[in-house]
Design an enzyme around this catalytic site. Sequence first.
Site, mmCIF file in Angstrom:
data_model
loop_
_atom_site.group_PDB
_atom_site.id
_atom_site.type_symbol
_atom_site.label_atom_id
_atom_site.label_comp_id
_atom_site.label_asym_id
_atom_site.label_seq_id
_atom_site.Cartn_x
_atom_site.Cartn_y
_atom_site.Cartn_z
ATOM 1 C CE LYS A 13 -3.939 -2.215 2.301
ATOM 2 N NZ LYS A 13 -4.977 -2.092 3.345
ATOM 3 C CE1 TYR A 43 -9.608 -2.849 0.523
ATOM 4 C CE2 TYR A 43 -8.711 -0.984 -0.661
ATOM 5 C CZ TYR A 43 -8.534 -2.084 0.150
ATOM 6 O OH TYR A 43 -7.280 -2.425 0.593
ATOM 7 C CG PHE A 65 -13.209 1.836 7.106
ATOM 8 C CD1 PHE A 65 -12.776 1.187 5.953
ATOM 9 C CD2 PHE A 65 -13.835 1.086 8.086
ATOM 10 C CE1 PHE A 65 -12.960 -0.176 5.782
ATOM 11 C CE2 PHE A 65 -14.041 -0.291 7.925
ATOM 12 C CZ PHE A 65 -13.596 -0.917 6.763
ATOM 13 N NE ARG A 95 -7.079 -13.497 6.137
ATOM 14 C CZ ARG A 95 -7.551 -12.261 5.931
ATOM 15 N NH1 ARG A 95 -7.291 -11.632 4.798
ATOM 16 N NH2 ARG A 95 -8.263 -11.659 6.853
ATOM 17 C CB THR A 107 -7.094 -5.667 9.920
ATOM 18 O OG1 THR A 107 -7.536 -6.828 9.211
ATOM 19 C CG2 THR A 107 -7.440 -4.416 9.135
ATOM 20 N NE ARG A 166 -2.309 -5.742 7.334
ATOM 21 C CZ ARG A 166 -3.356 -6.448 6.944
ATOM 22 N NH1 ARG A 166 -3.775 -7.464 7.676
ATOM 23 N NH2 ARG A 166 -3.977 -6.150 5.819
ATOM 24 C CG ASN A 202 -3.648 -2.307 6.820
ATOM 25 O OD1 ASN A 202 -3.548 -1.937 5.653
ATOM 26 N ND2 ASN A 202 -4.611 -3.119 7.223
ATOM 27 C CG HIS A 229 -5.665 -6.325 0.160
ATOM 28 N ND1 HIS A 229 -6.827 -6.375 0.886
ATOM 29 C CD2 HIS A 229 -5.817 -7.231 -0.847
ATOM 30 C CE1 HIS A 229 -7.656 -7.258 0.337
ATOM 31 N NE2 HIS A 229 -7.058 -7.788 -0.726
HETATM 32 P P1 CMP Z 1 -7.470 -4.437 3.886
HETATM 33 O O1 CMP Z 1 -7.012 -5.801 4.284
HETATM 34 O O2 CMP Z 1 -6.937 -3.892 2.626
HETATM 35 O O3 CMP Z 1 -9.076 -4.429 3.808
HETATM 36 C C1 CMP Z 1 -9.845 -3.281 4.075
HETATM 37 C C2 CMP Z 1 -9.035 -2.117 4.532
HETATM 38 O O4 CMP Z 1 -9.744 -1.070 5.137
HETATM 39 C C3 CMP Z 1 -8.072 -2.569 5.616
HETATM 40 O O5 CMP Z 1 -7.085 -3.417 5.072
HETATM 41 C C4 CMP Z 1 -7.599 -1.215 6.150
HETATM 42 O O6 CMP Z 1 -6.578 -0.662 5.337
HETATM 43 C C5 CMP Z 1 -8.845 -0.334 5.971
HETATM 44 N N1 CMP Z 1 -9.498 0.043 7.223
HETATM 45 C C6 CMP Z 1 -9.587 1.288 7.691
HETATM 46 N N2 CMP Z 1 -10.263 1.344 8.836
HETATM 47 C C7 CMP Z 1 -10.639 0.075 9.121
HETATM 48 C C8 CMP Z 1 -11.375 -0.521 10.186
HETATM 49 N N3 CMP Z 1 -11.879 0.192 11.204
HETATM 50 N N4 CMP Z 1 -11.564 -1.866 10.143
HETATM 51 C C9 CMP Z 1 -11.081 -2.601 9.115
HETATM 52 N N5 CMP Z 1 -10.367 -2.081 8.077
HETATM 53 C C10 CMP Z 1 -10.151 -0.761 8.073
#
Ligand code: CMP
Length: 140
Positions: free
Chosen positions: A11, A51, A59, A87, A93, A104, A114, A117
């Site tokens: 990212k 997304y 968010f 994962r 996350t 992470r 983070n 993905h």
């Molecule tokens: P990702 O695994 O790419 O999937 C969804 C993304 O939303 C997550 O990683 C984060 O980068 C982002 N995100 C931002 N806020 C939140 C939250 N509160 N819970 C989960 N994902 C979030």
Amino acid sequence: MVTQRTFSIIKPDATRRNLTGKINAKFEENGLRIVAQKRIRMTKEQAEQFYAVHKERPFYGDLVKFMTSGPVVVQVLEGEDAVAANRKIMGATNPANADAGTIRKEFAESIEANSVHGSDSPENAKMEISLFFKDSEIVG
Ligand code: CMP
């Protein structure tokens, strides 16, 4: 155990800090092979489509803005149980909940920024890969 492919994104927070190599080393050291990779600037439309499952989440707007704020590296990773393996390598996350040694835990700035993905199921992996790669661009 089956050889599987998963989709990965390095990212904008990570490309900004020049962490592509360090993150790729984590994949390779943990048994995943990078079988396709390109650095792109995601368009707003691409990020919104990617997304779409989070469209109703509070968010979503910020996430689309973040994912288009700088270059990303889209990748296909291959290996034994690649979806679950990746994962584990990424960690939770929210970096505050991520295990020691995960990407992470070591690199993420926040729950949004983070660093990586990874697909959450083999079905989503197939779909996500097809959004960014043609079959001929994946070399196993
Ligand atoms: P990702 O695994 O790419 O999937 C969804 C993304 O939303 C997550 O990683 C984060 O980068 C982002 N995100 C931002 N806020 C939140 C939250 N509160 N819970 C989960 N994902 C979030």
